[in-house]
Design an enzyme around this catalytic site. Sequence first.
Site, short mmCIF file in Angstrom:
data_model
loop_
_atom_site.label_atom_id
_atom_site.label_comp_id
_atom_site.label_asym_id
_atom_site.label_seq_id
_atom_site.Cartn_x
_atom_site.Cartn_y
_atom_site.Cartn_z
N GLU A 98 0.81 -1.22 0.00
CA GLU A 98 0.00 0.00 0.00
C GLU A 98 0.84 1.27 0.00
OE1 GLU A 98 -2.71 -0.42 3.23
OE2 GLU A 98 -4.08 -1.68 2.05
N VAL A 99 1.96 1.23 0.71
CA VAL A 99 2.79 2.44 0.81
C VAL A 99 4.00 2.26 -0.10
CG1 VAL A 99 4.11 3.92 2.35
CG2 VAL A 99 2.03 2.82 3.20
N HIS A 155 7.90 -5.45 7.54
CA HIS A 155 7.09 -5.62 8.74
C HIS A 155 7.78 -6.62 9.67
CE1 HIS A 155 3.15 -4.07 6.98
NE2 HIS A 155 3.78 -4.37 5.87
N HIS A 185 9.16 -1.12 3.08
CA HIS A 185 9.05 -1.34 4.53
C HIS A 185 9.03 -2.83 4.79
CE1 HIS A 185 5.15 -0.61 2.66
NE2 HIS A 185 4.60 -1.47 3.52
#
Length: 125
Positions: A105-106, A112, A110
């Site tokens: 989504e971003v 997690h 990233h």
Amino acid sequence: MAIDATQPYDDSNIFARILRGELPCRKVFEDEHVLAFEDINPLAPTHVLVIPKGAYVSWDDFSARASGAEVVALVRATGQIAREAGLVEDGYRLLANTGLNAGQEVPHLHVHIFAGRPLGPMLAR
Ligand code: AMP
């Protein structure tokens, strides 16, 4: 909405804004190349996002273009954060959604870190 991991880097994405200090975050780690902070919508008792400070859209972009120092920093930081949070004994999961089928989504890489309970099967069937 999921993003296309081949798109050019968009400087207005939410993690770029966090890196510029325009939006707050609950920081858990920072060094020259890496920032880590708590996910705003945690899916496990521990849910941390580890991001490079450089402008990389995805794992694909980062693995192709990042310097050796940036790659080492991200990997070492991720392990260190988990170790220092006491996650190794009970275990943890790493996830880097990349592009459309993964539901990224971003559009800033990233990783997690999930931990704190049994995390279930790797993927929904
Ligand atoms: P992904 O689907 O892998 O792109 O994950 C994006 C993650 O970013 C989700 O787990 C969101 O909850 C998280 N997120 C979105 N905005 C923020 C924010 N401002 N601070 C912390 N985490 C966020």
